[in-house]
Design a protein around this motif. Structure first.
Motif, PDB file in Angstrom:
ATOM      1  N   CYS A  95       0.986  -1.511   0.315  1.00  0.00           N
ATOM      2  CA  CYS A  95      -0.017   0.453  -0.153  1.00  0.00           C
ATOM      3  C   CYS A  95       1.011   0.923   0.025  1.00  0.00           C
ATOM      4  O   CYS A  95       1.441   1.242   0.367  1.00  0.00           O
ATOM      5  CB  CYS A  95      -0.946   0.288   1.417  1.00  0.00           C
ATOM      6  N   ALA A  96       0.309   2.482  -0.650  1.00  0.00           N
ATOM      7  CA  ALA A  96       0.926   3.502  -0.583  1.00  0.00           C
ATOM      8  C   ALA A  96       0.347   4.706  -0.535  1.00  0.00           C
ATOM      9  O   ALA A  96      -0.934   4.724  -0.524  1.00  0.00           O
ATOM     10  CB  ALA A  96       1.676   3.385  -1.604  1.00  0.00           C
ATOM     11  N   ALA A  97       0.825   5.856  -0.920  1.00  0.00           N
ATOM     12  CA  ALA A  97       0.051   7.108  -0.439  1.00  0.00           C
ATOM     13  C   ALA A  97       0.589   7.815  -1.108  1.00  0.00           C
ATOM     14  O   ALA A  97       1.604   8.719  -1.400  1.00  0.00           O
ATOM     15  CB  ALA A  97      -0.311   7.443   1.264  1.00  0.00           C
ATOM     16  N   THR A  98      -0.223   9.042  -1.761  1.00  0.00           N
ATOM     17  CA  THR A  98       0.026   9.658  -1.996  1.00  0.00           C
ATOM     18  C   THR A  98      -1.432  11.650  -2.385  1.00  0.00           C
ATOM     19  O   THR A  98      -2.229  11.117  -1.994  1.00  0.00           O
ATOM     20  CB  THR A  98      -0.189   9.518  -4.246  1.00  0.00           C
ATOM     21  N   ASN A  99      -0.689  12.809  -2.796  1.00  0.00           N
ATOM     22  CA  ASN A  99      -1.831  13.571  -2.907  1.00  0.00           C
ATOM     23  C   ASN A  99      -2.292  13.346  -4.438  1.00  0.00           C
ATOM     24  O   ASN A  99      -3.698  14.125  -4.023  1.00  0.00           O
ATOM     25  CB  ASN A  99      -0.956  15.030  -2.550  1.00  0.00           C
ATOM     26  N   MET A 100      -2.392  12.374  -4.993  1.00  0.00           N
ATOM     27  CA  MET A 100      -2.889  12.931  -6.503  1.00  0.00           C
ATOM     28  C   MET A 100      -4.406  11.725  -6.917  1.00  0.00           C
ATOM     29  O   MET A 100      -4.366  10.843  -5.458  1.00  0.00           O
ATOM     30  CB  MET A 100      -1.915  12.667  -7.720  1.00  0.00           C
ATOM     31  N   ALA A 101      -4.974  12.211  -7.506  1.00  0.00           N
ATOM     32  CA  ALA A 101      -5.870  10.958  -7.361  1.00  0.00           C
ATOM     33  C   ALA A 101      -5.050   9.474  -8.951  1.00  0.00           C
ATOM     34  O   ALA A 101      -5.030  10.050 -10.454  1.00  0.00           O
ATOM     35  CB  ALA A 101      -6.921  10.574  -8.681  1.00  0.00           C
TER      36      ALA A 101
END
Length: 121
Positions: A95-101
């Motif tokens: 799993c990973a996190a981003t500010n983008m879609a």
């Protein structure tokens, strides 16, 4: 910022498994969370993601209709429910996190350690 995937294991074809992504150090609702997988000898591929705030979900064609991503903001956790598993779903899942879609791995800023899913009889 930390993410930790868990819940992997050995499952028979046709079975189900739920992975969890526990997050800390940031407000979960402010980030999109993506799930990725990497099979032996293959490149990492996007499985799907859930957008920040409104929680819309998007999936790769290979898992659409079988996998479901959900989010529990109170527990700071994102889930990947995997049904009708097939041998070609065998991989390490991240799993990973981003500010983008986005479902592009290079757009993700924060990554957790993976959890191994093996689908075999």
């Amino acid at each position: 910022v930390q993410l930790q995937a868990s819940g992997g294991g050995l499952v028979q074809p046709g079975g189900s498994l739920r992975l969890s992504c526990a997050t800390s150090g940031f407000t979960l609702d402010y980030y999109a969370i993506g799930w990725f997988r990497q099979a032996p000898g293959k490149e990492r591929e996007g499985v799907g993601y859930i957008t920040k705030r409104d929680g819309r979900t998007y999936y790769a064609g290979s898992v659409k209709g079988r996998f479901t991503i959900s989010r529990d903001n109170a527990k700071n956790t994102v889930y990947l429910q995997m049904n009708s598993l097939r041998p070609d779903d065998t991989a390490v899942y991240y799993c990973a996190a981003t500010n983008m879609a986005t479902m592009l791995a290079y757009d993700y800023d924060y990554w957790g350690q993976g959890t191994l899913v093996t689908v075999s009889s």
